[in-house]
Design a protein around this motif. Structure first.
Motif, PDB file in Angstrom:
ATOM      1  N   THR A 152       2.672  -6.778  -2.059  1.00  0.00           N
ATOM      2  CA  THR A 152       1.072  -6.810  -1.934  1.00  0.00           C
ATOM      3  C   THR A 152       0.782  -6.783  -0.232  1.00  0.00           C
ATOM      4  O   THR A 152       1.742  -7.190   0.446  1.00  0.00           O
ATOM      5  N   PHE A 153      -0.189  -5.946   0.025  1.00  0.00           N
ATOM      6  CA  PHE A 153      -0.697  -5.911   1.543  1.00  0.00           C
ATOM      7  C   PHE A 153      -0.780  -7.388   1.881  1.00  0.00           C
ATOM      8  O   PHE A 153      -1.426  -8.188   1.131  1.00  0.00           O
ATOM      9  N   VAL A 154      -0.441  -7.515   3.255  1.00  0.00           N
ATOM     10  CA  VAL A 154      -0.997  -8.881   3.822  1.00  0.00           C
ATOM     11  C   VAL A 154      -2.458  -9.070   4.115  1.00  0.00           C
ATOM     12  O   VAL A 154      -2.779  -8.005   4.510  1.00  0.00           O
ATOM     13  N   ARG A 155      -2.942  -9.911   3.234  1.00  0.00           N
ATOM     14  CA  ARG A 155      -4.420 -10.049   3.101  1.00  0.00           C
ATOM     15  C   ARG A 155      -5.167  -9.893   4.420  1.00  0.00           C
ATOM     16  O   ARG A 155      -6.048  -9.050   4.602  1.00  0.00           O
ATOM     17  N   ARG A 156      -4.689 -10.820   5.532  1.00  0.00           N
ATOM     18  CA  ARG A 156      -5.274 -10.588   6.848  1.00  0.00           C
ATOM     19  C   ARG A 156      -5.277  -9.255   7.579  1.00  0.00           C
ATOM     20  O   ARG A 156      -6.417  -8.665   7.930  1.00  0.00           O
ATOM     21  N   ASP A 157      -4.283  -8.442   7.324  1.00  0.00           N
ATOM     22  CA  ASP A 157      -4.144  -7.001   7.776  1.00  0.00           C
ATOM     23  C   ASP A 157      -5.005  -6.327   7.190  1.00  0.00           C
ATOM     24  O   ASP A 157      -5.680  -5.184   7.708  1.00  0.00           O
ATOM     25  N   GLN A 158      -4.954  -6.337   5.718  1.00  0.00           N
ATOM     26  CA  GLN A 158      -5.756  -5.543   4.795  1.00  0.00           C
ATOM     27  C   GLN A 158      -7.264  -5.800   5.374  1.00  0.00           C
ATOM     28  O   GLN A 158      -7.991  -4.855   5.414  1.00  0.00           O
ATOM     29  N   ASP A 159      -7.695  -6.973   5.458  1.00  0.00           N
ATOM     30  CA  ASP A 159      -9.255  -7.378   5.637  1.00  0.00           C
ATOM     31  C   ASP A 159      -9.593  -6.744   6.945  1.00  0.00           C
ATOM     32  O   ASP A 159     -10.724  -6.378   7.161  1.00  0.00           O
ATOM     33  N   LYS A 160      -8.627  -6.675   8.033  1.00  0.00           N
ATOM     34  CA  LYS A 160      -8.997  -5.894   9.319  1.00  0.00           C
ATOM     35  C   LYS A 160      -9.364  -4.449   8.983  1.00  0.00           C
ATOM     36  O   LYS A 160     -10.017  -3.924   9.684  1.00  0.00           O
ATOM     37  N   ALA A 161      -8.542  -4.019   8.198  1.00  0.00           N
ATOM     38  CA  ALA A 161      -8.560  -2.467   7.973  1.00  0.00           C
ATOM     39  C   ALA A 161      -9.661  -1.902   7.010  1.00  0.00           C
ATOM     40  O   ALA A 161     -10.218  -0.853   7.248  1.00  0.00           O
ATOM     41  N   LEU A 162      -9.978  -2.772   6.238  1.00  0.00           N
ATOM     42  CA  LEU A 162     -11.125  -2.424   5.060  1.00  0.00           C
ATOM     43  C   LEU A 162     -11.803  -3.551   4.725  1.00  0.00           C
ATOM     44  O   LEU A 162     -11.598  -4.672   4.802  1.00  0.00           O
ATOM     45  N   ARG A 163     -12.908  -3.004   3.930  1.00  0.00           N
ATOM     46  CA  ARG A 163     -13.798  -4.149   3.217  1.00  0.00           C
ATOM     47  C   ARG A 163     -13.779  -3.548   1.789  1.00  0.00           C
ATOM     48  O   ARG A 163     -14.020  -2.487   1.462  1.00  0.00           O
ATOM     49  N   HIS A 164     -13.264  -4.552   0.736  1.00  0.00           N
ATOM     50  CA  HIS A 164     -13.163  -4.043  -0.699  1.00  0.00           C
ATOM     51  C   HIS A 164     -14.165  -4.860  -1.370  1.00  0.00           C
ATOM     52  O   HIS A 164     -14.232  -6.150  -1.300  1.00  0.00           O
ATOM     53  N   MET A 165     -15.294  -4.190  -1.833  1.00  0.00           N
ATOM     54  CA  MET A 165     -16.643  -4.831  -2.490  1.00  0.00           C
ATOM     55  C   MET A 165     -16.261  -5.045  -3.946  1.00  0.00           C
ATOM     56  O   MET A 165     -17.216  -5.275  -4.800  1.00  0.00           O
ATOM     57  N   THR A 166     -15.022  -5.389  -4.224  1.00  0.00           N
ATOM     58  CA  THR A 166     -14.732  -5.820  -5.615  1.00  0.00           C
ATOM     59  C   THR A 166     -15.517  -7.108  -6.063  1.00  0.00           C
ATOM     60  O   THR A 166     -15.680  -8.117  -5.261  1.00  0.00           O
TER      61      THR A 166
END
Length: 172
Positions: A152-166
């Motif tokens: 899985t993508f590291v959540r912290r790094d993913q959240d810095k890069a994008l916003r997933h409106m799921t």
């Protein structure tokens, strides 16, 4: 083609996801891409986010798939990996898994059991994510050392890069 194969009997969002995965598989098979980063329409990249995701992808260990986690653990089976943000390598293993998932997309095993209420079906059995995760987990369990490798993508790094409106009803 049978009606279910062209999406007439499928839940429309699930049909769109199937087509997207089929397109990715074809692009990888034809050598049009070495790997593919796919995202749902409810993913919005922050300023510089796509470049940040490219750096994340380059730093991945040797895996076939990198996926988003689905946040807090869910009670439903096969719901912990979110394919709304997915990096797919062009490996033979990833292509085999996509072949299997697409070939079995309408398998009766994914139908709603008769003892489940129809309202539950719209949420779970009509979605693509549980079937992809089920096939992935089955492939991992069955194949031992040649099993698909997933992280899985590291959540912290993913959240810095994008916003997933799921899971959100709207953008407000």
């Amino acid at each position: 083609a049978p009606r279910s194969d062209v999406g007439v009997q499928m839940f429309p969002p699930m049909f769109a996801v199937r087509v997207r995965f089929d397109f990715a598989r074809q692009a990888l098979r034809r050598g049009l891409a070495a790997s593919i980063l796919m995202h749902d329409a409810d993913v919005f990249f922050r300023r510089g986010g796509l470049l940040a995701m490219a750096r994340l992808v380059r730093s991945l260990p040797h895996v076939d798939f990198a996926l988003s986690d689905n946040g807090p653990r869910r009670s439903e089976a096969f719901e912990d990996l979110n394919w709304g943000l997915a990096w797919i390598s062009g490996s033979a293993t990833s292509l085999s898994l996509l072949d299997c998932a697409l070939a079995e997309w309408n398998h009766p095993a994914f139908d709603r059991p008769s003892d489940r209420p129809a309202s539950f079906a719209a949420f779970y059995f009509s979605r693509s994510q549980p079937r992809l995760n089920h096939i992935l987990e089955s492939a991992i369990a069955a194949n031992g050392r040649i099993a698909p490798r997933v992280c899985t993508f590291v959540r912290r790094d993913q959240d810095k890069a994008l916003r997933h409106m799921t899971g959100m009803a709207g953008a407000h």
